[in-house]
Design an enzyme around this catalytic site. Structure first.
Site, PDB file in Angstrom:
ATOM      1  N   GLU A 135      -6.442  -1.165  15.544  1.00 20.94           N
ATOM      2  CA  GLU A 135      -7.322  -1.454  14.653  1.00 20.94           C
ATOM      3  C   GLU A 135      -6.483  -3.194  14.343  1.00 20.94           C
ATOM      4  O   GLU A 135      -5.427  -2.475  13.762  1.00 20.94           O
ATOM      5  CB  GLU A 135      -7.959  -0.828  13.334  1.00 20.94           C
ATOM      6  CG  GLU A 135      -8.447  -2.070  12.345  1.00 20.94           C
ATOM      7  CD  GLU A 135      -8.440  -1.708  11.003  1.00 20.94           C
ATOM      8  OE1 GLU A 135      -8.192  -2.702  10.066  1.00 20.94           O
ATOM      9  OE2 GLU A 135      -8.074  -0.259  10.505  1.00 20.94           O
ATOM     10  N   SER A 189      -9.908  -5.819   9.935  1.00 22.24           N
ATOM     11  CA  SER A 189     -11.891  -5.545   9.170  1.00 22.24           C
ATOM     12  C   SER A 189     -12.090  -6.370   8.642  1.00 22.24           C
ATOM     13  O   SER A 189     -11.709  -7.107   7.649  1.00 22.24           O
ATOM     14  CB  SER A 189     -10.943  -4.330   8.631  1.00 22.24           C
ATOM     15  OG  SER A 189     -12.042  -3.556   8.507  1.00 22.24           O
ATOM     16  N   ARG A 218       1.014  -6.783  12.559  1.00 23.13           N
ATOM     17  CA  ARG A 218       0.360  -5.490  13.402  1.00 23.13           C
ATOM     18  C   ARG A 218      -0.127  -6.643  14.869  1.00 23.13           C
ATOM     19  O   ARG A 218       0.040  -6.307  16.444  1.00 23.13           O
ATOM     20  CB  ARG A 218      -0.732  -4.855  13.567  1.00 23.13           C
ATOM     21  CG  ARG A 218      -0.371  -4.025  12.155  1.00 23.13           C
ATOM     22  CD  ARG A 218      -2.081  -3.757  12.386  1.00 23.13           C
ATOM     23  NE  ARG A 218      -1.517  -1.864  11.390  1.00 23.13           N
ATOM     24  CZ  ARG A 218      -2.386  -0.935  11.178  1.00 23.13           C
ATOM     25  NH1 ARG A 218      -3.857  -1.067  11.870  1.00 23.13           N
ATOM     26  NH2 ARG A 218      -1.915   0.005  11.019  1.00 23.13           N
ATOM     27  N   ARG A 253       2.441   0.955  10.280  1.00 22.71           N
ATOM     28  CA  ARG A 253       2.092   1.137   9.312  1.00 22.71           C
ATOM     29  C   ARG A 253       2.851   1.209   7.494  1.00 22.71           C
ATOM     30  O   ARG A 253       3.568   2.082   7.834  1.00 22.71           O
ATOM     31  CB  ARG A 253       1.100   3.216   9.112  1.00 22.71           C
ATOM     32  CG  ARG A 253       0.538   2.796   7.997  1.00 22.71           C
ATOM     33  CD  ARG A 253       0.179   4.703   7.865  1.00 22.71           C
ATOM     34  NE  ARG A 253      -0.679   5.131   9.221  1.00 22.71           N
ATOM     35  CZ  ARG A 253      -2.089   4.472   9.566  1.00 22.71           C
ATOM     36  NH1 ARG A 253      -2.473   3.894   8.377  1.00 22.71           N
ATOM     37  NH2 ARG A 253      -2.731   4.294  10.398  1.00 22.71           N
ATOM     38  N   ARG A 296       1.240  -0.737  -0.050  1.00 23.72           N
ATOM     39  CA  ARG A 296      -0.089  -0.229  -0.249  1.00 23.72           C
ATOM     40  C   ARG A 296       1.303   0.809   0.170  1.00 23.72           C
ATOM     41  O   ARG A 296       1.747   1.513   0.687  1.00 23.72           O
ATOM     42  CB  ARG A 296      -0.825   0.287   1.453  1.00 23.72           C
ATOM     43  CG  ARG A 296      -1.991  -1.293   1.127  1.00 23.72           C
ATOM     44  CD  ARG A 296      -2.743  -1.608   2.838  1.00 23.72           C
ATOM     45  NE  ARG A 296      -3.532  -2.471   2.268  1.00 23.72           N
ATOM     46  CZ  ARG A 296      -4.782  -2.707   3.002  1.00 23.72           C
ATOM     47  NH1 ARG A 296      -4.498  -1.496   4.263  1.00 23.72           N
ATOM     48  NH2 ARG A 296      -5.438  -4.030   3.080  1.00 23.72           N
TER      49      ARG A 296
END
Length: 424
Positions: A347, A350, A389, A275, A260
């Site tokens: 988070e 999801s 994560r 991130r 990403r």
């Protein structure tokens, strides 16, 4: 993608759905384009009927030895008019498609109102937040002190937002991915898949990353895209297919590298590996009938929760509000894990029900027991989990006063029996 027939039938309901997304009414614009297109097609059909009749007249005149020059001139003019109308109809189709594909999915009725994440609804909390008799450190502090997390080397190789893991931490990340895949395949009924991490335009369009979110992706020089998540190749397994209902739910999982660009995240989470441009994730995807998707959404979310529970990581389940629900989702549950070093919930998964939004874009249909098409499938996707994560969460929740990391019992078989990670 939205169904133009549904917008025609209930334009006010569609506008109300867009209002929940913070958008102005859209139906008038869409229906005006639709009306223009239908009028053009109607006129085109009339011209086609005249052309057919004219062809018969020319054929009859030739058989009778009558001069056809005037009729043939009319036919040429008619053909030019039809070509112009066809171009207008094609442009109208493109305009309608562009309008529909730019609009987000309609939200489920039970999605709470709200503009941003502050309005998300906490549904449950599992586990106890750990209390330390020392100041807990963040993952990058722990990793660097162990000599197993090297951001300087990663920056030399690739720039910012990359990480080099060494030794036992590298093995733990590998162990986490294997543990998750084994759990989802052995206990949750997902089929393990090895899928491409480079995909074409059609695949990324089908899962609604294109055209709206192109800047969030990396594109290769030959026009392919690096996947942002295995959702893209897994969901597109159903693209262009008519899947028998007897096969549904069709559950797939994959452990892949994900890429990403993190466009728009400048200044956020710049320290550590929370991130990243490149990370590993276990993805779960389900293809279902419309009747199955709500129950499958709950089942998928429980599968992700089970990973956290087996690792002993405290988490909470959040129902995202209207303003925080993603573009293609009708309803999303986020799982947030507690990070002691940050003293915050972050988070880690999801899980979203897309209903038929993606299926319409990729033409993924179902077939009933009677052999007839039963319409569009429903698609769901969820993280089960984001591996990097999860590594962060294990490090911070399982840290000890001397900077060592206790290995969760569920991971020890994957770690050769090692129960503590310490500096070499």
């Amino acid at each position: 993608m939205h169904d133009i027939r549904a917008i025609r039938a209930e334009p006010q309901a569609f506008d109300a759905g867009m209002a929940r997304r913070g958008l102005s009414p859209q139906s008038e614009m869409i229906l005006a384009l639709d009306a223009s297109r239908r009028a053009t097609l109607s006129l085109l059909q009339e011209k086609q009927a005249k052309r057919n009749e004219l062809s018969r007249d020319i054929g009859r005149a030739k058989r009778e030895g009558v001069d056809t020059a005037s009729l043939e001139l009319t036919a040429v003019t008619l053909r030019s008019e039809m070509e112009l109308l066809q171009g207008q109809a094609d442009q109208a189709d493109a305009d309608i498609k562009a309008a529909l594909e730019s609009l987000p999915n309609l939200l489920a009725d039970d999605v709470p109102e709200g503009a941003d994440e502050t309005a998300n609804l906490q549904l449950k909390v599992w586990g106890e937040v750990p209390r330390f008799d020392f100041a807990p450190r963040q993952h990058f502090e722990l990793g660097e002190a162990l000599g197993m997390m090297d951001f300087a080397a990663a920056a030399k190789l690739a720039g910012a937002r990359f990480t080099v893991l060494r030794g036992a931490l590298a093995r733990m990340e590998r162990a986490l991915g294997q543990f998750m895949i084994d759990l989802h395949t052995a206990e949750h009924g997902y089929e393990e898949m090895i899928v491409p991490t480079l995909v074409n335009d059609a695949a990324v369009y089908g899962t609604s990353q294109l055209p709206k979110f192109a800047e969030d992706l990396f594109r290769t020089t030959d026009g392919r895209w690096l996947i942002p998540t295995a959702e893209v190749p897994l969901t597109n397994m159903a693209a262009g297919e008519i899947t028998p209902e007897a096969r549904l739910p069709w559950r797939m999982t994959a452990l892949t590298d994900c890429f990403r660009s993190e466009a728009g995240s400048a200044g956020r989470d710049t320290r550590g590996m929370l991130r990243q441009h490149q990370f590993r994730k276990v993805e779960m995807v389900s293809i279902t009938t419309p009747e199955q998707s709500a129950e499958e959404h709950e089942r998928m979310t429980r599968a992700a929760e089970t990973v956290l529970e087996r690792l002993g990581l405290p988490y909470r389940r959040m129902l995202l509000c209207a303003g925080d629900t993603g573009f293609g989702a009708t309803k999303t549950f986020d799982l947030e894990v507690w990070l002691p070093g940050q003293e915050a919930w972050r988070e880690i998964s999801s899980c979203s029900n897309m209903r038929d939004f993606q299926a319409r874009r990729m033409n993924a249909r179902t077939r009933g027991a009677d052999g007839k098409s039963a319409g569009f499938a429903h698609t769901l996707n969820g993280s089960g989990l984001a591996v990097g994560r999860t590594l962060i969460a294990v490090m911070e929740n399982c840290q000890q006063p001397d900077g060592t990391i206790r290995v969760p019992e569920a991971l020890r078989p994957y770690m050769g029996g090692v129960d503590v990670i310490a500096a070499a």
